[in-house]
Design a protein around this motif. Structure first.
Motif, PDB file in Angstrom:
ATOM      1  N   GLN A   1       0.823  -1.209   0.000  1.00 47.13           N
ATOM      2  CA  GLN A   1       0.000   0.000   0.000  1.00 47.13           C
ATOM      3  C   GLN A   1       0.855   1.256   0.000  1.00 47.13           C
ATOM      4  O   GLN A   1       0.534   2.244  -0.657  1.00 47.13           O
ATOM      5  CB  GLN A   1      -0.939   0.000   1.202  1.00 47.13           C
ATOM      6  CG  GLN A   1      -2.166  -0.891   1.021  1.00 47.13           C
ATOM      7  CD  GLN A   1      -2.990  -0.954   2.280  1.00 47.13           C
ATOM      8  OE1 GLN A   1      -2.578  -1.576   3.257  1.00 47.13           O
ATOM      9  NE2 GLN A   1      -4.128  -0.324   2.272  1.00 47.13           N
TER      10      GLN A   1
ATOM     11  N   THR B   1      -1.209   4.418  -8.480  1.00 44.80           N
ATOM     12  CA  THR B   1      -2.505   4.210  -9.123  1.00 44.80           C
ATOM     13  C   THR B   1      -2.362   4.288 -10.643  1.00 44.80           C
ATOM     14  O   THR B   1      -1.390   4.790 -11.184  1.00 44.80           O
ATOM     15  CB  THR B   1      -3.519   5.256  -8.638  1.00 44.80           C
ATOM     16  OG1 THR B   1      -3.016   6.568  -8.923  1.00 44.80           O
ATOM     17  CG2 THR B   1      -3.753   5.122  -7.139  1.00 44.80           C
ATOM     18  N   ASP B   2      -3.379   3.737 -11.311  1.00 47.08           N
ATOM     19  CA  ASP B   2      -3.467   3.759 -12.771  1.00 47.08           C
ATOM     20  C   ASP B   2      -2.339   2.974 -13.438  1.00 47.08           C
ATOM     21  O   ASP B   2      -1.969   3.255 -14.590  1.00 47.08           O
ATOM     22  CB  ASP B   2      -3.512   5.192 -13.306  1.00 47.08           C
ATOM     23  CG  ASP B   2      -4.688   5.966 -12.734  1.00 47.08           C
ATOM     24  OD1 ASP B   2      -5.822   5.478 -12.853  1.00 47.08           O
ATOM     25  OD2 ASP B   2      -4.475   7.040 -12.147  1.00 47.08           O
TER      26      ASP B   2
ATOM     27  N   PHE C   1      -9.763   4.207  -0.955  1.00 46.07           N
ATOM     28  CA  PHE C   1     -10.074   3.735  -2.293  1.00 46.07           C
ATOM     29  C   PHE C   1     -11.566   3.450  -2.470  1.00 46.07           C
ATOM     30  O   PHE C   1     -11.954   2.732  -3.394  1.00 46.07           O
ATOM     31  CB  PHE C   1      -9.253   2.482  -2.604  1.00 46.07           C
ATOM     32  CG  PHE C   1      -7.770   2.713  -2.542  1.00 46.07           C
ATOM     33  CD1 PHE C   1      -7.168   3.690  -3.314  1.00 46.07           C
ATOM     34  CD2 PHE C   1      -6.975   1.960  -1.689  1.00 46.07           C
ATOM     35  CE1 PHE C   1      -5.797   3.905  -3.251  1.00 46.07           C
ATOM     36  CE2 PHE C   1      -5.604   2.171  -1.615  1.00 46.07           C
ATOM     37  CZ  PHE C   1      -5.016   3.147  -2.399  1.00 46.07           C
TER      38      PHE C   1
ATOM     39  N   ALA D   1     -12.656   4.428  -5.879  1.00 46.88           N
ATOM     40  CA  ALA D   1     -11.777   4.016  -6.975  1.00 46.88           C
ATOM     41  C   ALA D   1     -12.402   2.877  -7.770  1.00 46.88           C
ATOM     42  O   ALA D   1     -13.240   2.130  -7.271  1.00 46.88           O
ATOM     43  CB  ALA D   1     -10.431   3.584  -6.420  1.00 46.88           C
TER      44      ALA D   1
ATOM     45  N   CYS E   1     -11.479  -0.659  -9.298  1.00 47.87           N
ATOM     46  CA  CYS E   1     -10.443  -1.625  -8.929  1.00 47.87           C
ATOM     47  C   CYS E   1     -10.504  -2.852  -9.842  1.00 47.87           C
ATOM     48  O   CYS E   1     -11.586  -3.379 -10.102  1.00 47.87           O
ATOM     49  CB  CYS E   1     -10.622  -2.056  -7.475  1.00 47.87           C
ATOM     50  SG  CYS E   1     -10.659  -0.672  -6.309  1.00 47.87           S
TER      51      CYS E   1
ATOM     52  N   ARG F   1      -4.895  -3.172 -10.378  1.00 46.01           N
ATOM     53  CA  ARG F   1      -4.896  -1.817 -10.923  1.00 46.01           C
ATOM     54  C   ARG F   1      -5.963  -1.025 -10.187  1.00 46.01           C
ATOM     55  O   ARG F   1      -7.111  -1.469 -10.079  1.00 46.01           O
ATOM     56  CB  ARG F   1      -5.171  -1.821 -12.433  1.00 46.01           C
ATOM     57  CG  ARG F   1      -5.220  -0.418 -13.071  1.00 46.01           C
ATOM     58  CD  ARG F   1      -5.546  -0.516 -14.558  1.00 46.01           C
ATOM     59  NE  ARG F   1      -5.806   0.791 -15.154  1.00 46.01           N
ATOM     60  CZ  ARG F   1      -4.892   1.538 -15.750  1.00 46.01           C
ATOM     61  NH1 ARG F   1      -3.639   1.121 -15.821  1.00 46.01           N
ATOM     62  NH2 ARG F   1      -5.209   2.711 -16.277  1.00 46.01           N
ATOM     63  N   ILE F   2      -5.589   0.136  -9.678  1.00 45.41           N
ATOM     64  CA  ILE F   2      -6.519   1.037  -9.000  1.00 45.41           C
ATOM     65  C   ILE F   2      -6.616   2.312  -9.828  1.00 45.41           C
ATOM     66  O   ILE F   2      -5.599   2.969 -10.080  1.00 45.41           O
ATOM     67  CB  ILE F   2      -6.045   1.383  -7.579  1.00 45.41           C
ATOM     68  CG1 ILE F   2      -5.731   0.118  -6.777  1.00 45.41           C
ATOM     69  CG2 ILE F   2      -7.075   2.242  -6.862  1.00 45.41           C
ATOM     70  CD1 ILE F   2      -6.918  -0.756  -6.474  1.00 45.41           C
ATOM     71  N   GLU F   3      -7.825   2.632 -10.278  1.00 45.27           N
ATOM     72  CA  GLU F   3      -8.040   3.870 -11.034  1.00 45.27           C
ATOM     73  C   GLU F   3      -8.788   4.853 -10.146  1.00 45.27           C
ATOM     74  O   GLU F   3      -9.868   4.555  -9.650  1.00 45.27           O
ATOM     75  CB  GLU F   3      -8.834   3.587 -12.310  1.00 45.27           C
ATOM     76  CG  GLU F   3      -8.080   2.711 -13.289  1.00 45.27           C
ATOM     77  CD  GLU F   3      -8.850   2.480 -14.578  1.00 45.27           C
ATOM     78  OE1 GLU F   3      -9.985   2.984 -14.690  1.00 45.27           O
ATOM     79  OE2 GLU F   3      -8.313   1.788 -15.463  1.00 45.27           O
ATOM     80  N   MET F   4      -8.194   6.020  -9.953  1.00 42.66           N
ATOM     81  CA  MET F   4      -8.740   6.987  -9.004  1.00 42.66           C
ATOM     82  C   MET F   4      -9.496   8.113  -9.711  1.00 42.66           C
ATOM     83  O   MET F   4      -9.084   8.574 -10.774  1.00 42.66           O
ATOM     84  CB  MET F   4      -7.604   7.599  -8.185  1.00 42.66           C
ATOM     85  CG  MET F   4      -6.915   6.612  -7.256  1.00 42.66           C
ATOM     86  SD  MET F   4      -8.020   5.996  -5.957  1.00 42.66           S
ATOM     87  CE  MET F   4      -8.251   7.500  -5.004  1.00 42.66           C
TER      88      MET F   4
END
Length: 213
Positions: free
Chosen positions: A5, A10-11, A30, A33, A35, A43-46
């Motif tokens: 973490q 991100t992305d 998140f 977000a 996920c 992959r985490i898109e914010m």
């Protein structure tokens, strides 16, 4: 906080175990977000998502619902819904649609849709503003593996729709939907172009005239 973490970018796709992924997405940071988990990577898109992304999302959703209403096609559309194969895959497409006999297959009070229990929707749509390369690449591979019947990418900057039929572990470009027969990508792309000059009510009236032909 786990070491992963603290290093999370991100992305981007980052190697992680399923348990690490679940711990990360449980973090309140998140909550909003999008996920994804596939092939041992997360992959985490914010947010925030901008005006252009939101506008194209709205008009495509409206167009699909209008088309199905006029053609009498049973439909359930879901926005940013989570689909999960435990330990293997997790995704949150911008728009997804159960069509025909599966329109009511997922009951109310279902939160995350368990793909070991329920079928995958027929159609996934990603609105690609800043994520076009990934939507055409890793996400398309993920949706091939999940056996979504059809996948559309709305290219916000270039005002076009890349549509793919998925079968036999691969995908191919199409110009007309197969899960919504007679719905042409050129009509949807023209609707997007018109939103750059008209309000959405005017675009809706134009779509109505096209779908009634």
């Amino acid at each position: 906080m786990t070491q992963l973490q603290t290093q999370l970018v991100t992305d981007q796709w980052i190697a992680a175990t399923w348990d690490e992924y679940l711990k990360i997405i449980e973090d309140p940071a998140f909550d909003k977000a999008s996920c994804y988990y596939h092939n041992g990577n997360l992959r985490i898109e914010m947010p925030p998502l901008g005006h252009d992304h939101a506008c194209d999302n709205t008009i495509i959703s409206f167009a699909v619902n209008l088309f199905c209403t006029l053609k009498g096609i049973p439909l359930k559309g879901l926005t940013n819904c989570t689909y999960r194969k435990t330990g293997i895959d997790d995704c949150q497409p911008d728009l997804s649609y159960y069509i025909g006999d599966n329109a009511q297959v997922v009951p109310w009070k279902t939160r995350i849709i368990d793909l070991d229990q329920y079928p995958i929707p027929a159609l996934f749509i990603e609105i690609a503003d800043t994520s076009l390369a990934d939507d055409k690449g890793e996400k398309r591979l993920q949706y091939e593996d999940l056996k979504v019947a059809e996948y559309w990418i709305v290219d916000v900057e270039n005002i076009q729709i890349l549509a793919f039929a998925i079968a036999d572990g691969g995908s191919r470009r199409i110009s007309e939907s197969q899960v919504l027969p007679a719905l042409k990508m050129s009509v949807l792309a023209e609707a997007l172009r018109r939103t750059r000059q008209m309000d959405q009510a005017q675009v809706g009236a134009w779509l109505l005239s096209q779908f009634q032909q």
